[in-house]
Structures are given as structure tokens and as C-alpha cells.
Design a protein around this motif. Structure first.
Motif, PDB file in Angstrom:
ATOM      1  N   ALA A 233     -58.808  27.875 -33.033  1.00 33.51           N
ATOM      2  CA  ALA A 233     -59.524  26.972 -33.952  1.00 33.51           C
ATOM      3  C   ALA A 233     -59.267  27.383 -35.403  1.00 33.51           C
ATOM      4  N   LEU A 234     -59.327  28.677 -35.683  1.00 36.00           N
ATOM      5  CA  LEU A 234     -59.084  29.148 -37.063  1.00 36.00           C
ATOM      6  C   LEU A 234     -57.650  28.825 -37.493  1.00 36.00           C
ATOM      7  N   LYS A 235     -56.717  28.983 -36.554  1.00 34.38           N
ATOM      8  CA  LYS A 235     -55.316  28.683 -36.850  1.00 34.38           C
ATOM      9  C   LYS A 235     -55.144  27.181 -37.097  1.00 34.38           C
ATOM     10  N   ASP A 236     -55.757  26.374 -36.252  1.00 31.19           N
ATOM     11  CA  ASP A 236     -55.646  24.915 -36.412  1.00 31.19           C
ATOM     12  C   ASP A 236     -56.278  24.473 -37.730  1.00 31.19           C
ATOM     13  N   GLY A 237     -57.398  25.071 -38.089  1.00 31.89           N
ATOM     14  CA  GLY A 237     -58.030  24.742 -39.376  1.00 31.89           C
ATOM     15  C   GLY A 237     -57.088  25.055 -40.529  1.00 31.89           C
ATOM     16  N   ALA A 238     -56.495  26.239 -40.493  1.00 27.78           N
ATOM     17  CA  ALA A 238     -55.569  26.651 -41.556  1.00 27.78           C
ATOM     18  C   ALA A 238     -54.364  25.702 -41.622  1.00 27.78           C
ATOM     19  N   ASN A 239     -53.995  25.133 -40.464  1.00 28.45           N
ATOM     20  CA  ASN A 239     -52.872  24.174 -40.420  1.00 28.45           C
ATOM     21  C   ASN A 239     -53.328  22.730 -40.629  1.00 28.45           C
ATOM     22  N   LYS A 240     -54.565  22.578 -41.104  1.00 32.39           N
ATOM     23  CA  LYS A 240     -55.120  21.244 -41.446  1.00 32.39           C
ATOM     24  C   LYS A 240     -55.187  20.292 -40.260  1.00 32.39           C
ATOM     25  N   LYS A 241     -55.452  20.838 -39.086  1.00 37.91           N
ATOM     26  CA  LYS A 241     -55.634  19.959 -37.920  1.00 37.91           C
ATOM     27  C   LYS A 241     -57.108  19.607 -37.803  1.00 37.91           C
ATOM     28  N   SER A 242     -57.383  18.352 -37.464  1.00 38.24           N
ATOM     29  CA  SER A 242     -58.793  17.938 -37.391  1.00 38.24           C
ATOM     30  C   SER A 242     -59.383  18.127 -35.994  1.00 38.24           C
ATOM     31  N   VAL A 243     -58.523  18.345 -35.003  1.00 34.78           N
ATOM     32  CA  VAL A 243     -59.017  18.564 -33.630  1.00 34.78           C
ATOM     33  C   VAL A 243     -58.310  19.794 -33.074  1.00 34.78           C
ATOM     34  N   SER A 244     -59.077  20.698 -32.477  1.00 37.07           N
ATOM     35  CA  SER A 244     -58.495  21.923 -31.919  1.00 37.07           C
ATOM     36  C   SER A 244     -58.753  21.959 -30.411  1.00 37.07           C
ATOM     37  N   VAL A 245     -57.659  21.987 -29.670  1.00 39.53           N
ATOM     38  CA  VAL A 245     -57.782  22.032 -28.198  1.00 39.53           C
ATOM     39  C   VAL A 245     -57.024  23.259 -27.712  1.00 39.53           C
ATOM     40  N   TYR A 246     -57.731  24.167 -27.056  1.00 38.19           N
ATOM     41  CA  TYR A 246     -57.074  25.396 -26.589  1.00 38.19           C
ATOM     42  C   TYR A 246     -56.577  25.223 -25.148  1.00 38.19           C
ATOM     43  N   GLY A 247     -55.342  25.636 -24.912  1.00 39.83           N
ATOM     44  CA  GLY A 247     -54.820  25.760 -23.541  1.00 39.83           C
ATOM     45  C   GLY A 247     -54.175  24.489 -23.009  1.00 39.83           C
ATOM     46  N   LEU A 248     -53.133  24.721 -22.205  1.00 39.00           N
ATOM     47  CA  LEU A 248     -52.358  23.604 -21.638  1.00 39.00           C
ATOM     48  C   LEU A 248     -53.206  22.670 -20.767  1.00 39.00           C
ATOM     49  N   PRO A 249     -54.055  23.182 -19.874  1.00 33.25           N
ATOM     50  CA  PRO A 249     -54.812  22.250 -19.014  1.00 33.25           C
ATOM     51  C   PRO A 249     -55.643  21.257 -19.837  1.00 33.25           C
ATOM     52  N   MET A 250     -56.285  21.732 -20.903  1.00 30.44           N
ATOM     53  CA  MET A 250     -57.139  20.840 -21.692  1.00 30.44           C
ATOM     54  C   MET A 250     -56.311  19.890 -22.558  1.00 30.44           C
ATOM     55  N   LYS A 251     -55.126  20.350 -22.974  1.00 34.46           N
ATOM     56  CA  LYS A 251     -54.227  19.441 -23.719  1.00 34.46           C
ATOM     57  C   LYS A 251     -53.779  18.310 -22.806  1.00 34.46           C
ATOM     58  N   MET A 252     -53.535  18.652 -21.528  1.00 36.05           N
ATOM     59  CA  MET A 252     -53.129  17.615 -20.569  1.00 36.05           C
ATOM     60  C   MET A 252     -54.271  16.621 -20.341  1.00 36.05           C
ATOM     61  N   VAL A 253     -55.483  17.131 -20.278  1.00 36.70           N
ATOM     62  CA  VAL A 253     -56.652  16.245 -20.122  1.00 36.70           C
ATOM     63  C   VAL A 253     -56.740  15.310 -21.326  1.00 36.70           C
ATOM     64  N   GLN A 254     -56.541  15.879 -22.523  1.00 38.32           N
ATOM     65  CA  GLN A 254     -56.616  15.077 -23.760  1.00 38.32           C
ATOM     66  C   GLN A 254     -55.576  13.942 -23.729  1.00 38.32           C
ATOM     67  N   ILE A 255     -54.351  14.277 -23.328  1.00 39.46           N
ATOM     68  CA  ILE A 255     -53.276  13.265 -23.289  1.00 39.46           C
ATOM     69  C   ILE A 255     -53.590  12.197 -22.228  1.00 39.46           C
ATOM     70  N   LEU A 256     -54.006  12.678 -21.058  1.00 47.99           N
ATOM     71  CA  LEU A 256     -54.354  11.753 -19.964  1.00 47.99           C
ATOM     72  C   LEU A 256     -55.397  10.723 -20.419  1.00 47.99           C
ATOM     73  N   CYS A 257     -56.386  11.230 -21.149  1.00 45.83           N
ATOM     74  CA  CYS A 257     -57.478  10.350 -21.595  1.00 45.83           C
ATOM     75  C   CYS A 257     -57.032   9.394 -22.700  1.00 45.83           C
ATOM     76  N   LYS A 258     -55.955   9.752 -23.390  1.00 45.20           N
ATOM     77  CA  LYS A 258     -55.440   8.854 -24.435  1.00 45.20           C
ATOM     78  C   LYS A 258     -54.557   7.773 -23.819  1.00 45.20           C
ATOM     79  N   VAL A 259     -53.789   8.174 -22.785  1.00 41.30           N
ATOM     80  CA  VAL A 259     -52.758   7.287 -22.243  1.00 41.30           C
ATOM     81  C   VAL A 259     -53.337   6.281 -21.239  1.00 41.30           C
ATOM     82  N   PHE A 260     -54.269   6.743 -20.409  1.00 43.36           N
ATOM     83  CA  PHE A 260     -54.754   5.888 -19.318  1.00 43.36           C
ATOM     84  C   PHE A 260     -56.129   5.299 -19.635  1.00 43.36           C
ATOM     85  N   PRO A 261     -56.463   4.170 -18.998  1.00 38.50           N
ATOM     86  CA  PRO A 261     -57.812   3.617 -19.180  1.00 38.50           C
ATOM     87  C   PRO A 261     -58.862   4.647 -18.763  1.00 38.50           C
ATOM     88  N   TRP A 262     -60.007   4.607 -19.418  1.00 41.36           N
ATOM     89  CA  TRP A 262     -61.004   5.662 -19.232  1.00 41.36           C
ATOM     90  C   TRP A 262     -61.459   5.811 -17.788  1.00 41.36           C
TER      91      TRP A 262
END
Ligand code: NAP
Length: 253
Positions: free
Chosen positions: A216-245
């Protein structure tokens, strides 16, 4: 000279406590960290770190809006420059909506949404150029979660609010980061799963608080507005963006 400070809620445990550790290690220009939670003994313990930065414990029950007054008065009297606001206080209660305790239903909305919003509102006038606001949302914000529905809805609120606030504060050079972890090994789970067993997949993807905060601290320093740690949760984030809820929800369940 105005004091340079950080303010951290949820400071007595888990990721709030970890934020204090990492902020005091990395940002030696700070004069003080104001640490907020109900358990004063835990806040007092934070003073025994090796840092030169002064820890200022403030016992507050964030359920009780009248308790914001002491913080408000202290801000107005001391007029510090706030460089970090970390809104980590929060909790979740798992179970069917109709089976939840009334105090937990109201409490999740009060702490996760109202207290976080009011904390940000009251601290914002004192925030310095180049400051950071870290708000704890959750990966539960990405999609509705039956049997965790109120909690997920409160975290969707945090995610949406944080993204818009980040745009509003661009001109003041204040970075807002919504942190969206999946399961993290903290006391959160003892409370959330008081009445039911933790699902196996949650145990398998359980992250360490230090890793989530570091990211989160690294993402803040890189001006990211959303911080998601770890591959499994990134996959969940993408899944929820791509497919109907409703598809994403069924797949995740
Ligand atoms: N752990 C996870 O898996 C996970 C995943 C995603 C998001 N999150 C979110 O991350 C944030 C931090 O959670 P955590 O895992 O670090 O949980 P935690 O270890 O249980 O810490 C929660 C903190 O909130 C404080 N708090 C709770 N109710 C409060 C109240 N009424 N007034 C003041 N302070 C209160 C607690 O302090 P006192 O009890 O001393 O008051 C404690 O310091 C939360 O917003 C949570 O929803 C957690």
C-alpha cells in the motif's frame, strides 16, 4: 513551527498497528503519530518502539460521534500538518443478514463508513501538500458477498468514496489510496468468524499484514488510487471487472 504528524485509526491491532511500524521506520521527518483505538493499553505499548517519533495515544470509540470532539479540539489547538491519515478501524461479521446481531449490522455501517468518512472530513483541513490518505476497503468491495453482504457493501462505499476523493484532491497534491486486501492474518478473523467456520480457500490465500501495508505504501508513492496485494486478489479484481457481477459472484463462491 507546525508539527508534522500522522494519524492512524485501528492502531491497536492488525494493519493499523503495522502501518505505524512502517511509517515510523520510513518517514523520520514526522514529529508525532496520533494513534487511535479503544484499547488504551495496546496504544500505550506502541510507545516502546525504537523510533524518535513521539506516539500520542488517543482512546476513542469511533461508534460514538461525540468522541470526535477531543480530536477536533486537538487539531484546532495544535494546527499540525498531517502527512498521513490511515483509516484502518473496521470490522466485519459473517452470517445471513437476518441472523446477524442488530448491533453488528449498525456497527459495520457506523465504523466502516460513517467513522471513516467523518475522520477524513475532520482531518482534511489540516492535511499538507504531498500527504496521503490510506482508506481500508477490501477485495469484498469488488462484488456482492452473500453471508458477508453488509460488510461487502460498506467496503464498496469506501472504494467508491476514496476513488472520487482522490480525483477531488489532485490539485491539493493529496494522494488517496483505497486498500483492497483479501484475507489477512489479523484479529479481524477471530471477530468475523465468531459464529461460523473460516472457508478453506480464505486460509489458503491468507496474506501477512506487513506485506499488505508495504504494498500500500509503495502504491501510494506510485500515485495509485487502489492497492491490491497478491496475485489471487488481483485475479478476483479482474474477474469482477470483466464478467457480469452475478457470474463473478457465483464463480468466486
Ligand atoms: N484482516 C482482513 O482479512 C481484512 C481484509 C480486508 C480488509 N480488512 C480491513 O482492514 C482494516 C483493518 O483490519 P485488521 O485486519 O487490521 O483488523 P483488526 O486486527 O481486527 O483491527 C481492527 C482495528 O479496528 C479498531 N476498532 C474496531 N472497532 C472500533 C471502534 N468502535 N472504535 C475505535 N476503533 C475500533 C480496533 O481497535 P480496538 O478494538 O482497540 O478499538 C482495531 O485496532 C479493517 O477496516 C478491515 O475491514 C481486513
Amino acid at each position: 513551527m507546525r508539527k508534522k504528524i500522522a494519524i492512524v485509526t485501528g492502531a491497536s491491532s492488525g494493519m493499523g498497528r503495522e502501518f505505524i511500524k512502517q511509517i515510523t521506520m520510513r518517514y523520520s521527518f514526522l514529529d508525532e503519530v496520533w494513534v487511535i483505538a479503544r484499547r488504551m493499553d495496546r496504544l500505550e505499548e506502541l510507545k516502546s518502539n525504537n523510533s524518535k517519533i513521539k506516539i500520542v495515544p488517543m482512546a476513542m470509540d469511533l461508534n460514538d460521534m461525540s468522541q470526535f470532539l477531543e480530536l477536533e479540539n486537538k487539531l484546532k489547538e495544535e494546527k499540525p500538518k498531517v502527512f498521513f491519515l490511515v483509516n484502518s478501524a473496521g470490522f466485519g461479521s459473517v452470517g445471513l443478514f437476518e441472523d446477524l446481531d442488530e448491533k453488528d449490522v449498525a456497527g459495520m455501517i457506523d465504523i466502516n463508513c460513517r467513522a471513516l468518512t467523518m475522520m477524513t472530513y475532520k482531518v482534511l483541513p489540516f492535511m499538507a501538500k504531498g500527504a496521503y490518505i490510506y482508506q481500508f476497503a477490501s477485495s469484498a468491495a469488488f462484488v456482492p458477498q452473500p453471508k458477508f453482504g453488509i460488510y461487502a457493501a460498506t467496503k464498496s462505499f469506501v472504494l467508491s468514496f476514496s476513488k472520487s476523493l482522490n480525483v477531488e484532491l489532485k490539485d491539493r497534491h493529496i494522494q488517496v489510496v483505497a486498500i483492497c486486501p483479501g484475507p489477512v492474518k489479523t484479529e479481524f478473523f477471530d471477530l468475523a468468524y465468531e459464529k461460523t467456520n473460516i472457508k478453506m480457500y480464505k486460509l489458503l490465500v491468507m496474506a501477512k499484514p506487513e506485506k499488505v501495508v508495504e504494498k500500500a505504501l509503495k502504491d501510494g508513492a506510485n500515485k495509485k488510487s487502489v492497492s491490491v496485494y497478491g496475485l489471487p486478489m488481483k485475479m478476483v479484481q479482474i474477474l469482477c471487472k470483466v464478467f457480469p457481477w452475478d457470474f463473478a459472484m457465483k464463480f468466486i463462491r
